[in-house]
Design a protein around this motif. Structure first.
Motif, PDB file in Angstrom:
ATOM      1  N   THR A 325       0.849  -1.175   0.000  1.00 56.86           N
ATOM      2  CA  THR A 325       0.000   0.000   0.000  1.00 56.86           C
ATOM      3  C   THR A 325       0.891   1.233   0.000  1.00 56.86           C
ATOM      4  O   THR A 325       1.823   1.322   0.804  1.00 56.86           O
ATOM      5  CB  THR A 325      -0.919   0.021   1.240  1.00 56.86           C
ATOM      6  N   TYR A 326       0.607   2.169  -0.898  1.00 50.00           N
ATOM      7  CA  TYR A 326       1.462   3.346  -1.055  1.00 50.00           C
ATOM      8  C   TYR A 326       0.752   4.610  -0.582  1.00 50.00           C
ATOM      9  O   TYR A 326      -0.477   4.714  -0.606  1.00 50.00           O
ATOM     10  CB  TYR A 326       1.860   3.520  -2.525  1.00 50.00           C
ATOM     11  N   TYR A 327       1.562   5.568  -0.147  1.00 44.69           N
ATOM     12  CA  TYR A 327       1.075   6.904   0.210  1.00 44.69           C
ATOM     13  C   TYR A 327       1.856   7.915  -0.617  1.00 44.69           C
ATOM     14  O   TYR A 327       3.078   7.778  -0.784  1.00 44.69           O
ATOM     15  CB  TYR A 327       1.293   7.176   1.702  1.00 44.69           C
ATOM     16  N   THR A 328       1.163   8.914  -1.167  1.00 47.81           N
ATOM     17  CA  THR A 328       1.826   9.955  -1.957  1.00 47.81           C
ATOM     18  C   THR A 328       2.211  11.113  -1.043  1.00 47.81           C
ATOM     19  O   THR A 328       1.350  11.694  -0.370  1.00 47.81           O
ATOM     20  CB  THR A 328       0.909  10.459  -3.081  1.00 47.81           C
ATOM     21  N   VAL A 329       3.481  11.407  -0.995  1.00 42.92           N
ATOM     22  CA  VAL A 329       4.008  12.444  -0.107  1.00 42.92           C
ATOM     23  C   VAL A 329       3.450  13.810  -0.507  1.00 42.92           C
ATOM     24  O   VAL A 329       3.424  14.164  -1.685  1.00 42.92           O
ATOM     25  CB  VAL A 329       5.548  12.470  -0.163  1.00 42.92           C
ATOM     26  N   LYS A 330       3.035  14.564   0.497  1.00 39.78           N
ATOM     27  CA  LYS A 330       2.524  15.925   0.294  1.00 39.78           C
ATOM     28  C   LYS A 330       3.502  16.934   0.875  1.00 39.78           C
ATOM     29  O   LYS A 330       4.373  16.582   1.672  1.00 39.78           O
ATOM     30  CB  LYS A 330       1.149  16.080   0.952  1.00 39.78           C
ATOM     31  N   TYR A 331       3.348  18.177   0.467  1.00 39.46           N
ATOM     32  CA  TYR A 331       4.221  19.234   0.971  1.00 39.46           C
ATOM     33  C   TYR A 331       4.111  19.315   2.497  1.00 39.46           C
ATOM     34  O   TYR A 331       3.016  19.333   3.051  1.00 39.46           O
ATOM     35  CB  TYR A 331       3.842  20.580   0.365  1.00 39.46           C
ATOM     36  N   GLY A 332       5.230  19.354   3.192  1.00 39.42           N
ATOM     37  CA  GLY A 332       5.249  19.436   4.646  1.00 39.42           C
ATOM     38  C   GLY A 332       5.346  18.088   5.335  1.00 39.42           C
ATOM     39  O   GLY A 332       5.546  18.025   6.552  1.00 39.42           O
ATOM     40  N   ASP A 333       5.213  16.985   4.560  1.00 38.49           N
ATOM     41  CA  ASP A 333       5.349  15.653   5.150  1.00 38.49           C
ATOM     42  C   ASP A 333       6.798  15.357   5.508  1.00 38.49           C
ATOM     43  O   ASP A 333       7.731  15.890   4.899  1.00 38.49           O
ATOM     44  CB  ASP A 333       4.867  14.577   4.171  1.00 38.49           C
ATOM     45  N   SER A 334       6.980  14.489   6.470  1.00 37.27           N
ATOM     46  CA  SER A 334       8.304  13.969   6.828  1.00 37.27           C
ATOM     47  C   SER A 334       8.132  12.506   7.185  1.00 37.27           C
ATOM     48  O   SER A 334       7.000  12.005   7.320  1.00 37.27           O
ATOM     49  CB  SER A 334       8.881  14.728   8.029  1.00 37.27           C
ATOM     50  N   TRP A 335       9.248  11.790   7.345  1.00 31.71           N
ATOM     51  CA  TRP A 335       9.153  10.397   7.783  1.00 31.71           C
ATOM     52  C   TRP A 335       8.349  10.319   9.080  1.00 31.71           C
ATOM     53  O   TRP A 335       7.564   9.393   9.287  1.00 31.71           O
ATOM     54  CB  TRP A 335      10.548   9.805   8.009  1.00 31.71           C
ATOM     55  N   TRP A 336       8.551  11.293   9.969  1.00 31.88           N
ATOM     56  CA  TRP A 336       7.900  11.269  11.275  1.00 31.88           C
ATOM     57  C   TRP A 336       6.390  11.416  11.143  1.00 31.88           C
ATOM     58  O   TRP A 336       5.624  10.671  11.741  1.00 31.88           O
ATOM     59  CB  TRP A 336       8.477  12.377  12.154  1.00 31.88           C
ATOM     60  N   THR A 337       5.940  12.393  10.356  1.00 35.21           N
ATOM     61  CA  THR A 337       4.498  12.630  10.255  1.00 35.21           C
ATOM     62  C   THR A 337       3.789  11.470   9.562  1.00 35.21           C
ATOM     63  O   THR A 337       2.702  11.059   9.967  1.00 35.21           O
ATOM     64  CB  THR A 337       4.206  13.939   9.500  1.00 35.21           C
ATOM     65  N   ILE A 338       4.402  10.918   8.513  1.00 37.86           N
ATOM     66  CA  ILE A 338       3.785   9.789   7.805  1.00 37.86           C
ATOM     67  C   ILE A 338       3.737   8.563   8.702  1.00 37.86           C
ATOM     68  O   ILE A 338       2.732   7.843   8.765  1.00 37.86           O
ATOM     69  CB  ILE A 338       4.543   9.485   6.496  1.00 37.86           C
ATOM     70  N   GLN A 340       3.703   8.467  11.986  1.00 39.49           N
ATOM     71  CA  GLN A 340       2.748   8.679  13.068  1.00 39.49           C
ATOM     72  C   GLN A 340       1.315   8.413  12.606  1.00 39.49           C
ATOM     73  O   GLN A 340       0.525   7.779  13.312  1.00 39.49           O
ATOM     74  CB  GLN A 340       2.883  10.104  13.597  1.00 39.49           C
ATOM     75  N   ARG A 341       0.977   8.874  11.403  1.00 37.56           N
ATOM     76  CA  ARG A 341      -0.381   8.689  10.887  1.00 37.56           C
ATOM     77  C   ARG A 341      -0.700   7.231  10.610  1.00 37.56           C
ATOM     78  O   ARG A 341      -1.863   6.830  10.603  1.00 37.56           O
ATOM     79  CB  ARG A 341      -0.572   9.505   9.603  1.00 37.56           C
ATOM     80  N   ASN A 342       0.335   6.426  10.367  1.00 35.47           N
ATOM     81  CA  ASN A 342       0.101   5.040   9.972  1.00 35.47           C
ATOM     82  C   ASN A 342       0.524   4.019  11.018  1.00 35.47           C
ATOM     83  O   ASN A 342       0.624   2.829  10.724  1.00 35.47           O
ATOM     84  CB  ASN A 342       0.827   4.766   8.642  1.00 35.47           C
ATOM     85  N   GLY A 343       0.780   4.502  12.235  1.00 34.97           N
ATOM     86  CA  GLY A 343       1.086   3.593  13.334  1.00 34.97           C
ATOM     87  C   GLY A 343       2.401   2.868  13.205  1.00 34.97           C
ATOM     88  O   GLY A 343       2.544   1.724  13.648  1.00 34.97           O
ATOM     89  N   LEU A 344       3.395   3.522  12.588  1.00 36.63           N
ATOM     90  CA  LEU A 344       4.707   2.922  12.382  1.00 36.63           C
ATOM     91  C   LEU A 344       5.771   3.744  13.093  1.00 36.63           C
ATOM     92  O   LEU A 344       5.551   4.909  13.421  1.00 36.63           O
ATOM     93  CB  LEU A 344       5.044   2.862  10.888  1.00 36.63           C
ATOM     94  N   SER A 345       6.926   3.148  13.310  1.00 33.82           N
ATOM     95  CA  SER A 345       8.080   3.930  13.726  1.00 33.82           C
ATOM     96  C   SER A 345       8.733   4.514  12.478  1.00 33.82           C
ATOM     97  O   SER A 345       8.581   3.964  11.374  1.00 33.82           O
ATOM     98  CB  SER A 345       9.092   3.069  14.482  1.00 33.82           C
ATOM     99  N   MET A 346       9.438   5.612  12.622  1.00 32.93           N
ATOM    100  CA  MET A 346      10.122   6.204  11.473  1.00 32.93           C
ATOM    101  C   MET A 346      11.112   5.224  10.862  1.00 32.93           C
ATOM    102  O   MET A 346      11.228   5.121   9.639  1.00 32.93           O
ATOM    103  CB  MET A 346      10.877   7.475  11.892  1.00 32.93           C
ATOM    104  N   THR A 347      11.832   4.495  11.725  1.00 36.77           N
ATOM    105  CA  THR A 347      12.843   3.554  11.235  1.00 36.77           C
ATOM    106  C   THR A 347      12.207   2.465  10.383  1.00 36.77           C
ATOM    107  O   THR A 347      12.702   2.123   9.311  1.00 36.77           O
ATOM    108  CB  THR A 347      13.594   2.927  12.414  1.00 36.77           C
ATOM    109  N   THR A 348      11.065   1.922  10.851  1.00 35.12           N
ATOM    110  CA  THR A 348      10.374   0.880  10.093  1.00 35.12           C
ATOM    111  C   THR A 348       9.882   1.413   8.759  1.00 35.12           C
ATOM    112  O   THR A 348      10.041   0.767   7.710  1.00 35.12           O
ATOM    113  CB  THR A 348       9.189   0.335  10.909  1.00 35.12           C
ATOM    114  N   LEU A 349       9.268   2.595   8.788  1.00 35.24           N
ATOM    115  CA  LEU A 349       8.756   3.186   7.555  1.00 35.24           C
ATOM    116  C   LEU A 349       9.864   3.403   6.537  1.00 35.24           C
ATOM    117  O   LEU A 349       9.736   3.034   5.357  1.00 35.24           O
ATOM    118  CB  LEU A 349       8.053   4.512   7.871  1.00 35.24           C
TER     119      LEU A 349
END
Length: 370
Positions: A325-338, A340-349
């Motif tokens: 499943t893919y997510y399209t990055v939007k302006y202002g997104d970061s590994w952290w924000t994406i 957090q929204r998807n219940g993942l750690s930044m490292t895992t993502l």
């Protein structure tokens, strides 16, 4: 040095240094004070820049708040250079950005070398480029060093003793001081701090290089907490099963990072090759043994074996070829924000996208979220 670095807990890897970037969000002075007093953090290394255009938006606040907490503050630049001239241009960009953000003269400004560009270069080319970067960065009054992974050290680039900050995440942390001849050993990317959100990269300092050969005038206030928290951080220890058997497992894997292919399912087995990131591997069997999860690859003249992660299977180096499943990055997104929204750690993502949390993402880019 012994009094400064070895006095807390000789049997557990220490959280001497933490590194942060925009992926960690805004970090307050109170958070850094907690890291210092409760976990023994002495030094902070802040992301400064990447390539020739990216400036980390949290650099100035991280430097100021880390200094206010009494930490030694250093910086790092994520390198993309492929030539000596590009290395010099990136060093100038990093140095100017660091100066503008308030990185103090005399701090270490590290070149973080783990990019796909470096992976495609010879060791001699990487050595030449790294040397050019470090020589140029000293013109800004900063001391230089190299950060890279343990698998790349003295393979993709030369890391001599009494230099280098090496990342290697063992599955049994306590009881061994890895990379003791280098300045620093990054031993975890998922450390937790009491009042800070998310996982952090933490390192043990094996010299005084990142603390400018000085002792801090501000001391931790809770040494008992430091001992307990350092032991807790070392608890990700694999306990092997009594026995193990090979099981049928026909899968196709795409390597997220370079992996050693061996003649047997053991880290002491001879290496056949280093399979680069992006390699497709078809396997027929798997086994849990020796602290790792191994898979077997049929080859034209026998079999090759590679570890896909620890026996607990919580830190996989590879992903199976399932529908993503893919997510399209939007302006202002970061590994952290994406994340957090998807219940993942930044490292895992980042890892499931074949990246590190220091990799830049851009609007319109697609990232795998599951």
């Amino acid at each position: 040095m012994a009094a400064l670095f070895l006095g807390i807990n000789a049997n557990a890897a220490r959280m001497d240094m933490v590194d942060v970037s925009n992926n960690n969000g805004y970090m307050s002075t109170a958070e850094y004070v907690s890291m210092r007093n409760e976990f023994g953090v002495k030094a902070l290394t802040v992301k400064i820049s990447e390539g020739t255009t990216f400036k980390d938006g949290y650099t100035a606040s991280n430097i100021a708040n880390g200094q206010a907490a009494g930490l030694y503050v250093n910086g790092y630049h994520f390198a993309h250079y492929k030539t000596k001239n590009q290395a010099i241009v990136e060093a100038d960009f990093a140095g100017e950005t660091a100066k503008a953000a308030g990185l103090p003269v005399g701090a270490v400004l590290v070149t973080d070398v783990e990019s796909k560009e470096a992976n495609n270069q010879s060791q001699a080319t990487n050595d030449r480029n790294n040397a050019a970067f470090m020589k140029e960065i000293q013109k800004f009054g900063y001391r230089a060093d190299i950060y890279t992974s343990g698998s790349w050290a003295n393979n993709k680039m030369t890391i001599k003793g009494k230099t280098g900050w090496i990342a290697a995440y063992p599955y049994v942390v306590s009881g061994k001081n890895w990379y003791s001849t280098n300045h620093a050993w990054q031993w975890s990317s998922t450390a937790k701090f009491r009042i800070s959100y998310g996982g952090f990269d933490v390192s043990q300092l094996n010299s005084n290089y990142y603390t400018a050969d000085q002792k801090s005038t501000i001391k931790p206030t809770n040494k008992d907490a430091i001992k307990a928290n350092n032991r807790k951080a070392n608890k990700n220890i694999y306990k092997p099963a009594a026995s193990a058997e090979w099981v049928n497992e026909k899968k196709t894997y795409t390597l997220k990072t370079a992996v050693k292919l061996r003649t047997g399912a053991s880290t002491s087995s001879n290496m056949i090759a280093i399979l680069p990131a992006g390699t497709t591997v078809k396997t027929d069997q798997a086994i849990i043994q020796g602290g790792y999860r191994w898979v077997r690859q049929p080859r034209f003249n026998g079999y090759g074996y590679l570890a896909t992660g620890p026996a607990s299977n919580t830190l996989e180096y590879v992903k199976s070829g399932a529908t993503n499943t893919y997510y399209t990055v939007k302006y202002g997104d970061s590994w952290w924000t994406i994340a957090q929204r998807n219940g993942l750690s930044m490292t895992t993502l980042a890892a499931q996208n074949g990246k590190s949390i220091y990799s830049t993402i851009y609007p319109g880019q697609k990232v795998i979220i599951k």
